[in-house]
Enzyme design. Sequence first.
Site, PDB file in Angstrom:
ATOM      1  N   ASN A  62       0.857  -1.266   0.106  1.00  0.00           N
ATOM      2  CA  ASN A  62       0.153   0.141   0.033  1.00  0.00           C
ATOM      3  C   ASN A  62       1.023   1.167   0.023  1.00  0.00           C
ATOM      4  O   ASN A  62       2.097   1.073   0.166  1.00  0.00           O
ATOM      5  CB  ASN A  62      -0.952   0.005   1.278  1.00  0.00           C
ATOM      6  CG  ASN A  62      -1.960  -1.043   1.253  1.00  0.00           C
ATOM      7  OD1 ASN A  62      -2.719  -1.253   0.315  1.00  0.00           O
ATOM      8  ND2 ASN A  62      -2.030  -1.913   2.189  1.00  0.00           N
ATOM      9  N   CYS A  71      -5.212  -7.352  -4.309  1.00  0.00           N
ATOM     10  CA  CYS A  71      -5.644  -5.944  -4.616  1.00  0.00           C
ATOM     11  C   CYS A  71      -6.525  -6.132  -5.911  1.00  0.00           C
ATOM     12  O   CYS A  71      -5.747  -6.681  -7.034  1.00  0.00           O
ATOM     13  CB  CYS A  71      -4.718  -4.945  -4.913  1.00  0.00           C
ATOM     14  SG  CYS A  71      -5.565  -3.381  -5.526  1.00  0.00           S
ATOM     15  N   GLY A  72      -7.874  -6.010  -6.034  1.00  0.00           N
ATOM     16  CA  GLY A  72      -8.528  -6.296  -7.291  1.00  0.00           C
ATOM     17  C   GLY A  72      -8.262  -5.459  -8.674  1.00  0.00           C
ATOM     18  O   GLY A  72      -8.050  -5.878  -9.472  1.00  0.00           O
ATOM     19  N   ASN A  73      -8.297  -4.111  -8.304  1.00  0.00           N
ATOM     20  CA  ASN A  73      -7.759  -3.344  -9.357  1.00  0.00           C
ATOM     21  C   ASN A  73      -6.547  -3.519  -9.583  1.00  0.00           C
ATOM     22  O   ASN A  73      -5.887  -3.339 -10.984  1.00  0.00           O
ATOM     23  CB  ASN A  73      -8.162  -1.964  -8.979  1.00  0.00           C
ATOM     24  CG  ASN A  73      -9.821  -1.370  -9.047  1.00  0.00           C
ATOM     25  OD1 ASN A  73     -10.252  -2.112  -9.837  1.00  0.00           O
ATOM     26  ND2 ASN A  73      -9.963  -0.677  -8.102  1.00  0.00           N
ATOM     27  N   ASN A 185     -10.767  -2.779   5.223  1.00  0.00           N
ATOM     28  CA  ASN A 185     -11.254  -1.886   4.074  1.00  0.00           C
ATOM     29  C   ASN A 185     -12.852  -1.939   4.518  1.00  0.00           C
ATOM     30  O   ASN A 185     -13.552  -2.871   4.800  1.00  0.00           O
ATOM     31  CB  ASN A 185     -11.289  -2.433   2.877  1.00  0.00           C
ATOM     32  CG  ASN A 185      -9.825  -2.846   2.309  1.00  0.00           C
ATOM     33  OD1 ASN A 185      -8.898  -2.062   2.067  1.00  0.00           O
ATOM     34  ND2 ASN A 185      -9.169  -4.216   2.357  1.00  0.00           N
ATOM     35  N   GLU A 203      -9.779   2.222   1.808  1.00  0.00           N
ATOM     36  CA  GLU A 203      -8.896   1.244   2.013  1.00  0.00           C
ATOM     37  C   GLU A 203      -7.882   1.199   3.007  1.00  0.00           C
ATOM     38  O   GLU A 203      -7.257   2.378   3.189  1.00  0.00           O
ATOM     39  CB  GLU A 203      -8.177   1.174   0.579  1.00  0.00           C
ATOM     40  CG  GLU A 203      -9.129   0.783  -0.839  1.00  0.00           C
ATOM     41  CD  GLU A 203      -8.201   0.383  -1.717  1.00  0.00           C
ATOM     42  OE1 GLU A 203      -7.309  -0.653  -1.875  1.00  0.00           O
ATOM     43  OE2 GLU A 203      -8.727   0.856  -2.887  1.00  0.00           O
ATOM     44  N   ARG A 204      -7.831   0.093   3.820  1.00  0.00           N
ATOM     45  CA  ARG A 204      -6.592   0.362   4.840  1.00  0.00           C
ATOM     46  C   ARG A 204      -5.292   0.212   4.174  1.00  0.00           C
ATOM     47  O   ARG A 204      -5.087  -0.448   3.344  1.00  0.00           O
ATOM     48  CB  ARG A 204      -6.908  -1.079   5.709  1.00  0.00           C
ATOM     49  CG  ARG A 204      -6.502  -2.460   4.655  1.00  0.00           C
ATOM     50  CD  ARG A 204      -6.538  -3.690   5.699  1.00  0.00           C
ATOM     51  NE  ARG A 204      -6.000  -4.673   4.888  1.00  0.00           N
ATOM     52  CZ  ARG A 204      -5.622  -5.839   5.187  1.00  0.00           C
ATOM     53  NH1 ARG A 204      -5.965  -6.222   6.515  1.00  0.00           N
ATOM     54  NH2 ARG A 204      -5.483  -6.720   4.334  1.00  0.00           N
ATOM     55  N   CYS A 212     -12.109   0.477  -5.798  1.00  0.00           N
ATOM     56  CA  CYS A 212     -11.531  -0.691  -4.785  1.00  0.00           C
ATOM     57  C   CYS A 212     -12.146  -1.932  -5.568  1.00  0.00           C
ATOM     58  O   CYS A 212     -13.245  -2.266  -5.377  1.00  0.00           O
ATOM     59  CB  CYS A 212     -11.742  -0.711  -3.276  1.00  0.00           C
ATOM     60  SG  CYS A 212     -10.946  -2.145  -2.486  1.00  0.00           S
ATOM     61  N   GLY A 213     -11.278  -2.810  -6.358  1.00  0.00           N
ATOM     62  CA  GLY A 213     -11.903  -3.836  -6.813  1.00  0.00           C
ATOM     63  C   GLY A 213     -12.390  -4.778  -6.062  1.00  0.00           C
ATOM     64  O   GLY A 213     -13.668  -5.496  -6.300  1.00  0.00           O
TER      65      GLY A 213
END
Length: 278
Positions: A62, A71-73, A185, A203-204, A212-213
């Site tokens: 991060n 992380c989705g995105n 999150n 998001e954390r 956020c995906g």
Amino acid sequence: MVEFAKMQGCGNDFILMHREDLRWPVSPFAKMVCDRKFGVGADGLLMVAPSQKATVRMVYYNSDGSPASFCGNGIRCFARYVRDQGFADSDQFTIESDAGIHKVRLISGGSVSVEMGKPQFEPAEIPVLLPGKQVLNRDYHNKKISCVKIGVPHTIWFVKDCEEPDLVKEAKLFEHNPDFPDSTNFSAATILAPDALAVRTCERGAGLTLACGSGCCAAVAVGQQMGLLRPQVTVTTEGGRVQVKRDAEGVLWLTGPAQWICRGRLCGELLARMQEKG
């Protein structure tokens, strides 16, 4: 000189590079290079590393320097970067993350589809230290919250209009909360129709982002678990739209854009500051 790329998925932006090119401790480097005033600026750092189980491995940090398992995105951008850089020789391959092995498929027009896995609702798996077999639409500090893990922990708060809450303020309740030992999150979500959702996520480790995906997938998973959403849902974020689909086995797939911004080299002055910090 250290070469890097910058990409974005629905406004969620990332710096990408090869793990072998990094000669400094990752955490302080990620924090410095992601800084929007003194670095390149991004929500996170993605690094390509070798894998014994998949085509490549994704290492993610991060913007505050903290590591994250997924992380989705980010994985959509990572997938396109891997393909464009020649680390994969087809449009379908696998990526290892700390959350597991993910199938990815590049689609014409710059979109990427990612296998996100099955949502986990068991409190011990998320983790969340609240009683019951699931935390679903539960009263908690004057909110109705639901908790789920999609690679990382998520807390979903369904509201009439997700644009209204001061999300950063609301998320602070969960950031260092002992009921959420790995933090979480935090998303506000609004159901627009049985196949349409609007989501905002804090998001954390990164704060309020344009998208956020995994948060989109988490909100869809909760809505489906409550019987409010169909198997395929269009999710609108501040940075764009993604599609979330649950297949016959209960696995979620996330499809959305992954776009290049630029390529570059980190200059000597930035790297010197990194050297000074040790």
